[in-house]
Each structure stands twice: as C-alpha cells, then as structure tokens.
Design a protein around this motif. Sequence first.
Motif, PDB file in Angstrom:
ATOM      1  N   ARG A   6       0.837  -1.186   0.000  1.00 42.02           N
ATOM      2  CA  ARG A   6       0.000   0.000   0.000  1.00 42.02           C
ATOM      3  C   ARG A   6       0.873   1.236   0.000  1.00 42.02           C
ATOM      4  N   ILE A   7       0.276   2.347  -0.321  1.00 44.47           N
ATOM      5  CA  ILE A   7       0.969   3.624  -0.212  1.00 44.47           C
ATOM      6  C   ILE A   7       0.244   4.440   0.848  1.00 44.47           C
ATOM      7  N   LYS A   8       1.009   5.146   1.669  1.00 42.68           N
ATOM      8  CA  LYS A   8       0.381   5.994   2.675  1.00 42.68           C
ATOM      9  C   LYS A   8      -0.155   7.263   2.015  1.00 42.68           C
ATOM     10  N   ILE A   9      -1.217   7.802   2.596  1.00 40.80           N
ATOM     11  CA  ILE A   9      -1.868   8.970   2.009  1.00 40.80           C
ATOM     12  C   ILE A   9      -0.909  10.162   1.949  1.00 40.80           C
ATOM     13  N   LYS A  10      -0.090  10.346   2.964  1.00 43.56           N
ATOM     14  CA  LYS A  10       0.876  11.454   2.951  1.00 43.56           C
ATOM     15  C   LYS A  10       1.787  11.361   1.738  1.00 43.56           C
ATOM     16  N   PHE A  39     -18.821   8.922  -2.481  1.00 40.09           N
ATOM     17  CA  PHE A  39     -17.574   9.613  -2.177  1.00 40.09           C
ATOM     18  C   PHE A  39     -17.178   9.249  -0.740  1.00 40.09           C
ATOM     19  N   ILE A  40     -15.975   8.689  -0.591  1.00 38.96           N
ATOM     20  CA  ILE A  40     -15.493   8.236   0.704  1.00 38.96           C
ATOM     21  C   ILE A  40     -14.254   9.039   1.074  1.00 38.96           C
ATOM     22  N   ALA A  41     -14.282   9.679   2.256  1.00 42.62           N
ATOM     23  CA  ALA A  41     -13.096  10.386   2.753  1.00 42.62           C
ATOM     24  C   ALA A  41     -12.329   9.428   3.653  1.00 42.62           C
ATOM     25  N   LEU A  42     -11.089   9.114   3.255  1.00 43.41           N
ATOM     26  CA  LEU A  42     -10.272   8.114   3.954  1.00 43.41           C
ATOM     27  C   LEU A  42      -9.083   8.785   4.632  1.00 43.41           C
ATOM     28  N   ASN A  50      -7.393  14.061   4.433  1.00 52.79           N
ATOM     29  CA  ASN A  50      -8.090  12.868   3.962  1.00 52.79           C
ATOM     30  C   ASN A  50      -7.843  12.697   2.472  1.00 52.79           C
ATOM     31  N   TYR A  51      -8.089  11.488   1.961  1.00 50.29           N
ATOM     32  CA  TYR A  51      -8.005  11.251   0.520  1.00 50.29           C
ATOM     33  C   TYR A  51      -9.372  10.771   0.059  1.00 50.29           C
ATOM     34  N   GLN A  52      -9.837  11.373  -1.020  1.00 48.56           N
ATOM     35  CA  GLN A  52     -11.165  11.017  -1.519  1.00 48.56           C
ATOM     36  C   GLN A  52     -11.110   9.793  -2.420  1.00 48.56           C
ATOM     37  N   ILE A  53     -11.997   8.847  -2.109  1.00 46.88           N
ATOM     38  CA  ILE A  53     -12.156   7.655  -2.938  1.00 46.88           C
ATOM     39  C   ILE A  53     -13.523   7.740  -3.601  1.00 46.88           C
ATOM     40  N   VAL A  54     -13.529   7.580  -4.910  1.00 50.10           N
ATOM     41  CA  VAL A  54     -14.776   7.623  -5.680  1.00 50.10           C
ATOM     42  C   VAL A  54     -15.153   6.194  -6.045  1.00 50.10           C
ATOM     43  N   ALA A  55     -16.332   5.779  -5.590  1.00 42.69           N
ATOM     44  CA  ALA A  55     -16.772   4.398  -5.820  1.00 42.69           C
ATOM     45  C   ALA A  55     -18.016   4.391  -6.696  1.00 42.69           C
ATOM     46  N   ASP A  56     -17.920   3.737  -7.836  1.00 42.26           N
ATOM     47  CA  ASP A  56     -19.034   3.601  -8.786  1.00 42.26           C
ATOM     48  C   ASP A  56     -19.789   2.318  -8.461  1.00 42.26           C
ATOM     49  N   PRO A  57     -21.071   2.392  -8.132  1.00 41.29           N
ATOM     50  CA  PRO A  57     -21.835   1.182  -7.780  1.00 41.29           C
ATOM     51  C   PRO A  57     -21.847   0.116  -8.866  1.00 41.29           C
ATOM     52  N   SER A  58     -21.554   0.522 -10.096  1.00 39.06           N
ATOM     53  CA  SER A  58     -21.503  -0.488 -11.164  1.00 39.06           C
ATOM     54  C   SER A  58     -20.216  -1.311 -11.087  1.00 39.06           C
ATOM     55  N   LEU A  59     -19.218  -0.818 -10.348  1.00 42.45           N
ATOM     56  CA  LEU A  59     -17.948  -1.538 -10.183  1.00 42.45           C
ATOM     57  C   LEU A  59     -17.795  -2.140  -8.787  1.00 42.45           C
ATOM     58  N   ILE A  60     -18.363  -1.474  -7.807  1.00 43.17           N
ATOM     59  CA  ILE A  60     -18.220  -1.913  -6.410  1.00 43.17           C
ATOM     60  C   ILE A  60     -19.550  -2.500  -5.933  1.00 43.17           C
ATOM     61  N   ASN A  61     -19.492  -3.701  -5.402  1.00 34.97           N
ATOM     62  CA  ASN A  61     -20.674  -4.401  -4.923  1.00 34.97           C
ATOM     63  C   ASN A  61     -21.454  -3.536  -3.919  1.00 34.97           C
ATOM     64  N   GLY A  87     -11.348  21.075  -3.271  1.00 32.92           N
ATOM     65  CA  GLY A  87     -10.737  20.596  -2.036  1.00 32.92           C
ATOM     66  C   GLY A  87      -9.618  19.608  -2.235  1.00 32.92           C
ATOM     67  N   GLN A  88      -9.499  19.009  -3.386  1.00 31.79           N
ATOM     68  CA  GLN A  88      -8.397  18.094  -3.660  1.00 31.79           C
ATOM     69  C   GLN A  88      -8.068  18.119  -5.149  1.00 31.79           C
ATOM     70  N   SER A  89      -6.794  17.906  -5.475  1.00 29.04           N
ATOM     71  CA  SER A  89      -6.378  17.933  -6.879  1.00 29.04           C
ATOM     72  C   SER A  89      -6.487  16.562  -7.523  1.00 29.04           C
ATOM     73  N   ALA A  90      -6.466  15.518  -6.694  1.00 25.73           N
ATOM     74  CA  ALA A  90      -6.545  14.151  -7.219  1.00 25.73           C
ATOM     75  C   ALA A  90      -7.401  13.309  -6.293  1.00 25.73           C
ATOM     76  N   GLU A  91      -7.861  12.199  -6.811  1.00 26.13           N
ATOM     77  CA  GLU A  91      -8.677  11.271  -6.033  1.00 26.13           C
ATOM     78  C   GLU A  91      -8.460   9.869  -6.571  1.00 26.13           C
ATOM     79  N   LEU A  92      -8.958   8.889  -5.854  1.00 23.31           N
ATOM     80  CA  LEU A  92      -8.792   7.498  -6.258  1.00 23.31           C
ATOM     81  C   LEU A  92     -10.098   6.985  -6.846  1.00 23.31           C
TER      82      LEU A  92
END
Length: 483
Positions: A6-10, A39-42, A50-61, A87-92
């Motif tokens: 894994r990579i740390k958010i920092k 949208f998940i703030a991790l 925090n790092y924003q994770i974008v989850a598409d219900p068509s990909l994530i159960n 609020g953020q320049s990039a997201e997952l």
Amino acid sequence: MAFNRRIKIKQLIEEGKLGEQVTLMGWVRTKRSNKHISFIALNDGSTIKNYQIVADPSLINEDVLRKISTGACIKAKGTVVASQGAGQSAELAAASITVLGEADPEKFPLQPKKHSMEFLRENAHLRMRTNTFAAIFRVRHALAFAVHKYFNDKGFFYIHTPIITASDAEGAGETFKVTTLDLKNPPLTLDGKIDFKQDFFERETNLTVSGQLEGELAALALSDIYTFGPTFRAENSNTTRHLAEFWMIEPEMAFYDAEDNQDLAEDFLKYVISYALDHCQDDLAFLDQRAAEEEQQKKADQRSELGLIDRLKMVVENQFVRLTYTEAIDILKNSNPNKKKKFSFLIEGWGSDLQSEHERYLVEKHFKKPVILSDYPKEIKSFYMRQNDDGKTVAAMDILFPGIGEIVGGSQREERLDKLTERMDEMGIPKEEMWWYLETRRFGTTPHAGFGLGFERMVQFVTGMGNIRDVIAFPRTPGNAEF
C-alpha cells in the motif's frame, strides 16, 4: 505480500502519481452517496489530510458499499485521477474495495461532528482517530525525535535511569509505592510497622519522580548525558497542569556553570520548537485555527494576544530575557495587577513563591518575550542546588513561556561536599540513604549543572492545548487509569 503493498496517504499526496494504480488502507471519516456514485473520505493517520475515494456502484458491490460507514476500516485499490471536485487535486477511482473492519454506525462514538474534550477523554481508545488528537500525537512524535536528535548531534549520551528507586529526588514525599507484599496481611516488625526487609527489594521503594540524581552520577563520568523517561507523582491534583504519570527530559552536564546551563536550555528549546515548525506545518496550521476558535470563546480580557504559531515564532525568534528573582519580584510588586489586587496571589515582597499568573505576566505583559529567572531564595528550592555567595539564594533557573508559565527548571548543582551536607541537614534529608550521591562529591567532584523539561508541558505549549490530559495518549490522574 500484495496486501501490504500500500501507499500511505501522505506519500500519495506528496508524489501525485496521476494515472498510477495504487492501494490505500485506512479508516473512513465520512461517506456520501447517491444512486450513481459514492464519495469516501479516507484517513490513515499519516497526515491530517483525507483522501477522496470515488466508488461507482456499477464496479463496487452494493453490499460492500452498505458496510462502509464512519469508523470502518477499508482497503481500496484503483487509479489516481484528477479530481473534478473542490478541495483536492486528485482522487482514487476505486476498482475494488474490501471492508477490513466494520463500524456499527449506530454505536460508533465518534460521529462527524464536534465532540467535547471530556467526551473524548472518556473515549481515549478512539480519540486519536479525530483530527485534533491525530495532529497532537504526530506533533508529539516530532518533538520527541527532535529531542533525541538535538542531544545526539551535540555528543550527549542517552542514559536510562531507574523507574523503581528508593530515593525521592524532590523530597516531596508524594510517591507511588512499589511492593510485592500481601497488602491484606503484610509482615510486621516487633514495633508493629511493615517489615520491608521481607519485600522484594528488602527496603521501601517507589516509582521515580525524577532521573536527575542518577543522571548526575552518569554526567560525572561521561560529561554530557540526558534522560528521557517516565516519571510519577502521587499528587492528588485535578488541575489542567498535572498528571500522575508523565515524561521528563533531564540533561546533566559536567563542567557547566549556571550561565552555560541557561545557554544550553535556550538553544535546546529553540531547536525543538523550530523542528516542529519545519516538519509539522499542516498539523500546526490546523491546531492554530483550533486555538483561535477556542480563544474566541473566552472573555475578552482573558484572550491571548498571539495566535499559536505566533507564540512559537516568538520563542524561536527572540533572545530570552534574563533577570534575577529579586529583579522579578520588584517588577511584580510594582505592577498594576499587584497594586490593584488583581493577582490571585499578591506579591508582598522578597521570598514569595511565584505562581503561574506572575510568570505569565512577566512573559506576556511586561517583556513580551520568553524569560529566564535565576537566583531564587534557597528556602523555596531543592537541596541539591548550588548555594550562591550571598548565603540567601541558589544558582537556580526557571524558563517561562507565554501561555503556560514555567516550562523548564534547573540549576547548577552543589558540588561542594560540606555545603551539600549542611543543606541536607537543614532540610531533613537522610544522608545515610544518599551515600552514593555524596560520594560523587568525595571522589573527583567538579562544577556541573542540569535542567528538567516536562515533555507534556512542551507538547501542550506547541499544540496550544489547554489541558495537559490531552497531550498524552492515556492520561493518569486521580481516579483515572481506565485504559
């Protein structure tokens, strides 16, 4: 194992990695969803961000998404993409999410709202997951690292002094006893006293209140040493400034006089605070804003004139004012708060023991700089401090900071055997129990000095926290040893 790649958010925020596939693991701060996207703030503790994770219900159960709530621990794999939101320049963009640990949203105590400090102390097992406490403990780590780096780079040796001891360095008698005796049925001597000869150490022992005396022994062989360890005081005090278990930094230096001691202490404090300013910028910016909000809740006449970061820079950028106790008493006696009886403890004259309100007046109102006070009356100081030629004062020094008062206390130590034994007799300190300490004055004695810094007091100053219980992970205070 792939699980740990894994990579740390920092690191991810610092390196960007747009277009790369990465794995993040951490705890969910918030989740907001609609039919089309989540949208998940991790946060993983490596940074306040925090790092924003974008989850598409068509990909994530959908069953997985339903299990994700504030406090849950997840593993998210995906591609780093440019963020469309503010609020953020990039997201997952998540390709897969695994819930490592659920958190019942009905029962998880830390909801996305402001909690009181008392509530968080009652939930100390979880409070490091909040922004405030995560920031405090990252700053605490940086300060501890800076302490070791400073002394190592100056050629000091780190000495581990005993936690269990038979001495009470301060002579205060407020110690935690250490025993293996059966407290319900302890062995007794003929005169009805507890027979400690039958205890593990065959004598009365307690948890240490200071590593100083043993530190002196080491300095009189290695020249420059420091201790950094836990100390304990059984003082029944429920103030915002006292703990029963806390950490002390205590350097001891052979061939140092009182002025050398002051020079080292000032340089040390500036170094450690500068290190935090340089390496904890995000956390200190957050804590600065938090402190400003806290100040607004106070009455106008109780508010600090300086913000948190301004106070830190005030220490780093100014020469500390040096004056004697006698000079300080004159200033305080003639001050408006004393004349108008606004001090809780009025200064009547020479010999008064200075309180926090007096110390803060000198720093914040009179000089507007950190202050080093020296040459205190011997009656209000410890037996081991070197007596000055006037017969009334000792070569002691206290360093006073804005917002907190005394942060460092130290002295040139009494190296003259006759003067030391005379003072011990005056204060009723048994010489036979301190034979080892006295022998250092018989065999190769030399001028030497040292000081003590309560580490929590330093963390409190740097983080701007009002209560010392909030700068140690699991505070020990009267009636409180829950965690």
